[in-house]
Design an enzyme around this catalytic site. Structure first.
Site, mmCIF file in Angstrom:
data_model
loop_
_atom_site.group_PDB
_atom_site.id
_atom_site.type_symbol
_atom_site.label_atom_id
_atom_site.label_comp_id
_atom_site.label_asym_id
_atom_site.label_seq_id
_atom_site.Cartn_x
_atom_site.Cartn_y
_atom_site.Cartn_z
ATOM 1 N N GLY A 56 -6.074 10.236 6.581
ATOM 2 C CA GLY A 56 -6.988 11.331 6.942
ATOM 3 C C GLY A 56 -7.640 11.110 8.301
ATOM 4 C CG ASP A 63 12.128 -6.879 -16.622
ATOM 5 O OD1 ASP A 63 12.125 -5.648 -16.886
ATOM 6 O OD2 ASP A 63 13.169 -7.507 -16.343
ATOM 7 C CE LYS A 92 -2.566 10.544 16.620
ATOM 8 N NZ LYS A 92 -2.031 10.536 15.256
ATOM 9 C CG ASP A 114 0.010 13.891 16.632
ATOM 10 O OD1 ASP A 114 0.839 14.815 16.662
ATOM 11 O OD2 ASP A 114 -0.024 13.044 15.724
#
Ligand code: R5P
Length: 310
Positions: free
Chosen positions: A222, A34, A190, A167
């Site tokens: 990406g 399981d 960004k 960023d």
């Protein structure tokens, strides 16, 4: 000292053992029909200083559960000290409430690891350094910067290199590398309109004629990377290479990177590379085994770990 591994990154665990000149501890991590996880430690660990190597990478929940169950098995087998070695700490991006009625999952995961019985944590390039404070047990956060900067020095003429943060949030990380390499720093501003999508807005700094090195902790879809690369090339960069610690590379990320204008994506083996990653023409993997191995050695000998980064 004994080193054991779950199923998430056995290659790295073996390389770490190779560095330490130790055999990898014998343990099986299996599934019942399981899909419940069953762990069996197949050698005596009573009184031992045990290190469990397991990245909580995809499939994250399975690998996390394996780690928790292995810690429990070690605790019940009377290990003297258990260190969870988590080269890639999943759930780290959920480190604060992004809105009302949302969880802080990184804290929950830290609680689970502690409650399972870990005495220490050893990890690499946490998404946010303050996640260390989510653990009430000693937590060492290693930095990949020395490995990355060594690779840059071997492959680039530093006179023409510009380190770039993809960023604003990654500036501290990028500055650390720029300082080590004695290079200039630029920033891609960004703006993310919707979760999972990223949009490049602006390049802060003059990248004309430069070999740009994008630095980040994670490459997932990406998107951040490829958009930043486009923006840098549009702004006159000669080439763009990315140095990223954790190659999460979900979904179509490998295809996105291979069809992008990135000269190369360099990642570490904190997450075991898939066959797609291994065969990608512009993705290269560098090893963290000696860094993590040395940190394990120093932890076991009660020596300084921070001096690894002096
Ligand atoms: C964000 O804060 C992280 O540092 C990375 O920039 C981000 O996780 C990368 O994600 P993706 O590759 O999906 O754009």
């Amino acid at each position: 000292m004994k080193v054991f591994a779950g199923n998430s990154n056995r290659l790295l665990a073996e390389a770490i053992c190779n560095y330490l000149n130790l055999p990898l501890g014998k343990a099986t991590v299996r599934r019942f029909a399981d899909q419940e996880i069953f762990v069996e430690i197949q050698e005596n660990v009573r009184g031992e200083d045990v290190f469990l190597v397991q990245s909580t990478s995809f499939p994250t929940n399975d690998h996390l559960m394996e780690l928790l169950i292995m810690i429990d098995a070690m605790r019940r087998s009377s290990a003297r000290r258990i260190t969870a070695v988590i080269p890639y700490f999943g759930y780290a991006r959920q480190d604060r409430k992004p809105g009302p009625r949302t969880p802080i999952s990184a804290k929950l995961v830290a609680n689970l690891i502690t409650e399972a019985g870990a005495d220490r944590v050893l990890t690499l390039d946490l998404h946010a350094g303050q996640i260390q404070g989510f653990f009430d047990i000693p937590t060492d956060n290693l930095y990949a910067v020395p490995i990355l900067s060594r690779d840059v020095k071997e492959n680039y003429d530093l006179k023409n290199v510009m380190v770039v943060s993809p960023d604003v949030g990654g500036v501290v990380r990028a500055r650390a590398l720029a300082k080590r390499l004695d290079c200039q720093l630029a920033i891609v501003d960004k703006r993310r309109e919707r979760a999972g999508e990223s949009e490049v807005m602006n390049v802060i700094g003059d990248v004309t004629g430069k070999d740009c090195l994008l630095i980040d902790d994670i490459v997932d879809s990406g998107g951040t990377l490829c958009n930043a690369a486009e923006a840098l090339l549009k702004n006159g960069a000669t080439s763009v290479t990315a140095y990223i610690t954790h190659g999460v590379l979900s979904g179509g990320a490998v295809a996105r990177v291979t069809s992008s204008k990135l000269k190369e994506l360099v990642i570490t083996d904190s997450i075991q590379p898939t066959t797609a990653v291994q065969s990608a023409h512009n993705i290269r993997v560098i090893s963290t085994a000696s860094l993590i191995g040395e940190a394990i050695n120093r932890t076991s000998q009660e020596e300084s770990v921070s001096s690894l980064f002096d």
